[in-house]
Enzyme design. Structure first.
Site, PDB file in Angstrom:
ATOM      1  N   ASP A   1      12.756  16.487  -4.232  1.00 15.57           N
ATOM      2  CA  ASP A   1      13.393  16.874  -2.968  1.00 15.57           C
ATOM      3  C   ASP A   1      14.880  17.168  -3.093  1.00 15.57           C
ATOM      4  OD1 ASP A   1      11.459  17.149  -1.026  1.00 15.57           O
ATOM      5  OD2 ASP A   1      11.520  15.054  -0.384  1.00 15.57           O
TER       6      ASP A   1
ATOM      7  N   LYS B   1      16.796  19.224  -0.429  1.00 15.14           N
ATOM      8  CA  LYS B   1      17.180  18.729   0.896  1.00 15.14           C
ATOM      9  C   LYS B   1      18.683  18.504   1.012  1.00 15.14           C
ATOM     10  CE  LYS B   1      12.832  16.703   2.468  1.00 15.14           C
ATOM     11  NZ  LYS B   1      12.108  15.469   2.861  1.00 15.14           N
TER      12      LYS B   1
ATOM     13  N   HIS C   1      13.879  24.132   1.742  1.00  9.61           N
ATOM     14  CA  HIS C   1      14.426  23.196   0.757  1.00  9.61           C
ATOM     15  C   HIS C   1      13.794  23.319  -0.635  1.00  9.61           C
ATOM     16  CE1 HIS C   1      11.125  20.272   1.727  1.00  9.61           C
ATOM     17  NE2 HIS C   1      11.361  19.839   0.512  1.00  9.61           N
TER      18      HIS C   1
ATOM     19  N   HIS D   1       5.632  21.346  -4.308  1.00  8.52           N
ATOM     20  CA  HIS D   1       5.033  20.088  -3.855  1.00  8.52           C
ATOM     21  C   HIS D   1       4.702  20.081  -2.365  1.00  8.52           C
ATOM     22  CE1 HIS D   1       9.246  19.191  -2.794  1.00  8.52           C
ATOM     23  NE2 HIS D   1       8.794  18.215  -2.022  1.00  8.52           N
ATOM     24  N   HIS D   2       5.048  21.152  -1.646  1.00  8.26           N
ATOM     25  CA  HIS D   2       4.633  21.280  -0.249  1.00  8.26           C
ATOM     26  C   HIS D   2       3.561  22.356  -0.062  1.00  8.26           C
ATOM     27  CE1 HIS D   2       7.223  18.385   1.694  1.00  8.26           C
ATOM     28  NE2 HIS D   2       8.264  18.847   1.015  1.00  8.26           N
TER      29      HIS D   2
ATOM     30  N   ASP E   1       4.156  11.789  -2.656  1.00 11.34           N
ATOM     31  CA  ASP E   1       5.280  11.953  -1.731  1.00 11.34           C
ATOM     32  C   ASP E   1       4.841  11.702  -0.289  1.00 11.34           C
ATOM     33  OD1 ASP E   1       7.923  12.622  -0.933  1.00 11.34           O
ATOM     34  OD2 ASP E   1       7.265  14.664  -0.464  1.00 11.34           O
TER      35      ASP E   1
END
Length: 325
Positions: free
Chosen positions: A189, A192, A217, A251-252, A280
């Protein structure tokens, strides 16, 4: 000493010959030149005369076990020359039984031709990479006082999950890859850091515009990573950064293709990103955030199971359930 052994002394590599008790019987000229020890001064001495604390005990233990069984052995030593200078070398040791007596012939090859720096043992290299990636990740997300705990939990769970998943499905993933995924998960992350705090920590529902900024992000994170990589410009972190890039960027993504930023679907999503995605979400749901309360374990597992095959790779969910038992 047997004449058949003396022929090894003519090799261009550094050569040491010892008896069964590992006492030096002879060395060649290359050995003298590299170590600084003259032949006549070390004959009869223990072969460990060059030993330092920088070679791991595991390495010595492996060597002693092999030689005790009268088996050949090869490994990496960090020894010390007579001058005190460290000597990094690859060594192979071969036992010979001649006329009822055992002898050992050791061939050393210098690793000093690694001109960009000294040789680092794999476990120390791995530890250093992990530590630096953690520092980078925390530095990028320093605004959140709880971030270190979150990142550490994600890293630990990722290591357990990829190990279990690999063993359960017999994927035969290389150890180097497994380590890289575990190390790099902590970077997931970093993007972010480019999102305004008012949006990142907003307690209420996000507007569509704010949601769009949040969904930027992963792209911001990759940009940060590539700038770090360009500054380092070093092969030392190449594998970790390649894996970290996939984790940060994907990862999203969701198993059914409804994720972001590229709407990848199924196995098109890199394995490392699919694994970190599950970890996560689990840690986010079971932790207190400015915009949500802690979910209980039962509710969190229900969410993961409800989205098995839609948000998440079903095989990875099955492996994740195993590590929670």
């Amino acid at each position: 000493m047997n004449q058949n052994l003396r022929m090894f002394l003519s090799l261009s590599d550094a050569v040491i010959i010892t008896d069964a008790d590992h006492r030096i019987l002879d060395v060649n000229q290359t050995y003298e030149e590299i170590t600084g020890y003259k032949r006549e001064t070390i004959i009869g001495a223990r072969a460990s005369i060059l030993k330092t604390k920088f070679t791991t005990e595991a390495t010595y233990r492996s060597m002693y076990e092999a030689l005790h069984k009268k088996e050949s052995w090869a490994g990496i030593f960090i020894n010390k020359k007579k001058s005190g200078e460290l000597w990094h070398s690859s060594i192979s040791i071969t036992p010979f039984l001649i006329e009822g007596e055992w002898f050992y012939v050791g061939l050393f090859r210098e690793l000093e031709d690694l001109r960009e720096g000294i040789y680092i043992a794999e476990e120390r290299r791995s530890s250093f990479q992990a530590a630096l990636l953690k520092v980078l990740a925390i530095s990028c997300e320093i605004r959140d006082p709880a971030i270190e705990e979150h990142l550490t939990r994600v890293q630990q769970l990722t290591e357990r999950l990829i190990t279990t998943h690999n063993e359960r499905l017999n994927l035969k993933l290389k150890d180097e890859y497994v380590r890289s995924v575990s190390h790099s998960s902590i970077m997931h992350d970093i993007g972010k850091s480019g999102v305004p705090e008012g949006i990142l920590y907003k307690p209420g529902q996000l507007t569509s515009y704010e949601r769009l900024i949040i969904e930027m992000h992963p792209l911001i994170g990759v940009d940060i990573l590539e700038k770090i990589n360009a500054e380092l410009d070093d092969e030392f972190f190449k594998d970790e950064f390649d894996v970290a890039r996939n984790i940060i960027l994907h990862h999203h993504e969701k198993w059914d293709g409804s994720g972001y930023p590229h709407r990848l679907k199924g196995a098109d999503i890199p394995l490392e990103a699919r694994i970190v995605s599950v970890v996560d979400v689990y840690d986010a749901l079971t932790s207190r955030r400015p915009y949500k309360e802690i979910w209980g374990e039962e509710r969190t597992l229900e969410f993961l199971l409800d989205h098995r095959g839609s948000f998440f790779d079903p095989d990875i969910i099955d492996s994740f359930l195993l590590i929670l038992k």
